[in-house]
Design an enzyme around this catalytic site. Structure first.
Site, PDB file in Angstrom:
ATOM      1  N   HIS A  82       0.849  -1.189   0.000  1.00  0.00           N
ATOM      2  CA  HIS A  82       0.000   0.000   0.000  1.00  0.00           C
ATOM      3  C   HIS A  82       0.882   1.236   0.000  1.00  0.00           C
ATOM      4  O   HIS A  82       1.914   1.277   0.660  1.00  0.00           O
ATOM      5  CB  HIS A  82      -0.894   0.004   1.252  1.00  0.00           C
ATOM      6  CG  HIS A  82      -1.790   1.195   1.332  1.00  0.00           C
ATOM      7  ND1 HIS A  82      -2.915   1.324   0.550  1.00  0.00           N
ATOM      8  CD2 HIS A  82      -1.711   2.346   2.055  1.00  0.00           C
ATOM      9  CE1 HIS A  82      -3.501   2.476   0.810  1.00  0.00           C
ATOM     10  NE2 HIS A  82      -2.780   3.120   1.717  1.00  0.00           N
ATOM     11  N   ASP A 161     -15.871   2.056   6.209  1.00  0.00           N
ATOM     12  CA  ASP A 161     -14.760   2.993   5.965  1.00  0.00           C
ATOM     13  C   ASP A 161     -15.051   3.869   4.760  1.00  0.00           C
ATOM     14  O   ASP A 161     -14.770   5.064   4.758  1.00  0.00           O
ATOM     15  CB  ASP A 161     -13.444   2.240   5.756  1.00  0.00           C
ATOM     16  CG  ASP A 161     -12.358   3.208   5.290  1.00  0.00           C
ATOM     17  OD1 ASP A 161     -11.983   4.084   6.095  1.00  0.00           O
ATOM     18  OD2 ASP A 161     -11.943   3.141   4.125  1.00  0.00           O
ATOM     19  N   ARG A 168     -15.201  12.204   6.081  1.00  0.00           N
ATOM     20  CA  ARG A 168     -14.011  12.885   6.619  1.00  0.00           C
ATOM     21  C   ARG A 168     -13.405  13.812   5.573  1.00  0.00           C
ATOM     22  O   ARG A 168     -12.956  14.909   5.886  1.00  0.00           O
ATOM     23  CB  ARG A 168     -12.969  11.836   7.056  1.00  0.00           C
ATOM     24  CG  ARG A 168     -13.328  11.161   8.367  1.00  0.00           C
ATOM     25  CD  ARG A 168     -12.429   9.960   8.623  1.00  0.00           C
ATOM     26  NE  ARG A 168     -11.041  10.285   8.534  1.00  0.00           N
ATOM     27  CZ  ARG A 168     -10.100   9.473   8.006  1.00  0.00           C
ATOM     28  NH1 ARG A 168     -10.424   8.281   7.552  1.00  0.00           N
ATOM     29  NH2 ARG A 168      -8.856   9.845   7.967  1.00  0.00           N
ATOM     30  N   SER A 183      -8.587   3.274   8.963  1.00  0.00           N
ATOM     31  CA  SER A 183      -9.134   3.294   7.602  1.00  0.00           C
ATOM     32  C   SER A 183      -8.260   2.449   6.667  1.00  0.00           C
ATOM     33  O   SER A 183      -8.756   1.555   5.960  1.00  0.00           O
ATOM     34  CB  SER A 183      -9.196   4.761   7.127  1.00  0.00           C
ATOM     35  OG  SER A 183      -9.425   4.842   5.766  1.00  0.00           O
ATOM     36  N   LYS A 187      -9.069  -1.877   5.339  1.00  0.00           N
ATOM     37  CA  LYS A 187      -9.124  -2.321   3.938  1.00  0.00           C
ATOM     38  C   LYS A 187      -8.056  -3.376   3.661  1.00  0.00           C
ATOM     39  O   LYS A 187      -8.290  -4.367   2.972  1.00  0.00           O
ATOM     40  CB  LYS A 187      -8.934  -1.121   3.004  1.00  0.00           C
ATOM     41  CG  LYS A 187     -10.162  -0.233   2.955  1.00  0.00           C
ATOM     42  CD  LYS A 187      -9.949   1.011   2.116  1.00  0.00           C
ATOM     43  CE  LYS A 187      -9.131   2.033   2.817  1.00  0.00           C
ATOM     44  NZ  LYS A 187      -9.473   3.422   2.672  1.00  0.00           N
TER      45      LYS A 187
HETATM   46  N1  URA Z   1      -6.086   6.702   2.933  1.00  0.00           N
HETATM   47  C1  URA Z   1      -7.097   5.979   3.439  1.00  0.00           C
HETATM   48  O1  URA Z   1      -7.461   4.938   2.909  1.00  0.00           O
HETATM   49  N2  URA Z   1      -7.686   6.433   4.563  1.00  0.00           N
HETATM   50  C2  URA Z   1      -7.333   7.564   5.177  1.00  0.00           C
HETATM   51  O2  URA Z   1      -7.916   7.897   6.189  1.00  0.00           O
HETATM   52  C3  URA Z   1      -6.278   8.322   4.634  1.00  0.00           C
HETATM   53  C4  URA Z   1      -5.671   7.843   3.502  1.00  0.00           C
END
Ligand code: URA
Length: 425
Positions: A82, A161, A168, A183, A187
């Site tokens: 990621h 999320d 957000r 968050s 995932k």
């Molecule tokens: N990327 C995400 O997936 N979530 C966040 O809160 C910030 C960056």
């Protein structure tokens, strides 16, 4: 339970229970709590933070709000990757085939870009025919055969999320460490891999602008991983200047092709080799140095390049049809000296204004536009020399001066910042 009481409890800096967080999150997903009430809850966390225990709870609730992927049918080690996103970040396009060529499967679900930086999905979408939405069965087939697959983030993963992150973004409550950590990790954990390498960008071109906060975020994500019995490694890498030379969707795919043909920017090469080596060493249980030797060998002998073409073709893409249909404007230097800085934020804003980015998920983007730098950090430049090329379809009045202003040219050469800052395990 009452939402107002839970919000008040957090505003009084008290620790919330699993049930209380679950009530807020699940009620919001089901539409029983409106955006205003959820915003108050998000702000109460933003202002008063969450303990590690509460962060685990939130992550767990978000994982359980959607599907999880079972990768147990993959017949080789698996490692997910990621990146928190930065200007010119095409690392996924480079690292995925390298790691797959080493026999480690890379199951990658990526997002679209919102705001200034483009997402991997947008970059891949610039390749005619490339399929981003594939079935779970096909995803697993690609992983067992090719070894890597990059698809768009499933709508069914971490559903809570998705809704909370969108909120957000809307209310400007993104930069909270427990909220970001839960968050991202919800995932990643739901995506099924036992090993996860995170490239956390730090600097002016990233959402984490200082090393102290980035370190805290990295440690929180590693801790969440441990809670789930996952191996999570987080590298902090510098994002004060753009990564590589090309910024813009199709242009970044072109840079990945150049990379596999041995034409690469030094910092891009260093980070790509580093992240690939980390992924291979942790998945195959070999030393970092052995993994690095393997990576360099895979690049030199052409196996990584072949894997890149195989992957794109297997996902339906026709790389020969990748076209950059834009006008070019060459920008020359007015000064002689050394390039001591390239303002990644300003540059990404220029590329965004040219049409390469979007504000809303539904906005159309222009895959061909962007900027190719001819000079990078530390380069010597003489007056009249080419600094970079703007690829445009709609001319911006001040684009020539904006690109020039991105470069800080000085008489004396300064020491460059290292691309890899530190790694947290
Ligand atoms: N990327 C995400 O997936 N979530 C966040 O809160 C910030 C960056």
């Amino acid at each position: 339970m009452k939402a107002v009481e839970i919000i008040e409890k957090k505003n009084n800096k008290e620790e919330l229970t699993y049930k209380e967080i679950e009530y807020m999150v699940n009620s919001y997903v089901k539409g029983k709590i409106n955006d205003n009430t959820m915003s108050d809850f998000v702000w109460s966390i933003y202002n008063n933070t969450l303990s590690m225990e509460e962060t685990y709870y939130l992550t767990d609730i978000m994982i359980k709000s959607g599907e999880t992927i079972d990768l147990s049918s993959i017949d080789k080690p698996v490692c997910d990757k990621h990146s928190t996103g930065g200007v010119g970040d095409k690392i996924t396009l480079i690292v995925s085939p390298i790691v797959a060529a080493a026999g480690v499967a890379v199951p990658k679900m990526s997002g679209r870009g919102l705001g200034l930086t483009g997402g991997t999905v947008d970059k891949l979408e610039s390749i005619p025919g490339y399929k981003l939405n594939v079935s779970k069965k096909e995803f697993l087939r690609l992983l067992n055969t090719v070894g890597c697959a990059v698809i768009s983030q499933s709508e069914k993963i971490a559903v809570a999320d998705k809704k909370i992150y969108a909120l957000r973004n809307e209310i400007g409550a993104v930069d909270s460490i427990p909220l970001i950590a839960s968050s991202i990790m919800s995932k990643k954990i739901a995506s099924g891999s036992d090993t996860i390498v995170i490239d956390l960008k730090v600097g002016k071109g990233a959402f984490m602008t200082n090393i102290k906060d980035a370190t805290k975020l990295a440690k929180t994500m590693v801790q969440i991983g441990k809670y789930y019995g996952k191996k999570v490694i987080c590298t902090l890498s510098d994002m004060n200047i753009p990564l590589g030379l090309n910024i813009g969707n199709a242009l970044e795919v072109k840079e990945a092709i150049n990379f596999f043909n041995g034409k690469y920017d030094k910092r891009l090469y260093e980070l790509s080799v580093y992240i690939s080596s980390l992924m291979i060493s942790v998945s195959k249980n070999i030393s970092f140095n052995s993994a690095k030797k393997l990576v360099i060998n895979l690049l030199e002998c052409g196996h990584a390049k072949n894997k890149f073409y195989e992957w794109i073709k297997e996902q339906g893409g026709d790389i020969k049809k990748l076209k950059i249909t834009a006008y070019k404007k060459y920008i020359y230097s007015d000064e002689t000296g050394y390039i001591n800085n390239i303002d990644s934020h300003k540059l990404s804003k220029l590329v965004f204004d040219l049409g390469a980015g979007r504000v809303k998920k539904t906005d159309k983007i222009d895959y061909s536009v962007g900027v190719v730098l001819n000079k990078t950090i530390g380069s010597k430049v003489t007056k009249g020399e080419l600094l970079g090329t703007i690829y445009y379809n709609k001319k911006l009045e001040d684009m020539n001066t904006t690109l020039k202003e991105c470069f800080k040219i000085e008489k004396r050469k300064r020491k460059n910042k290292k691309i890899i800052i530190k790694t947290i395990k």
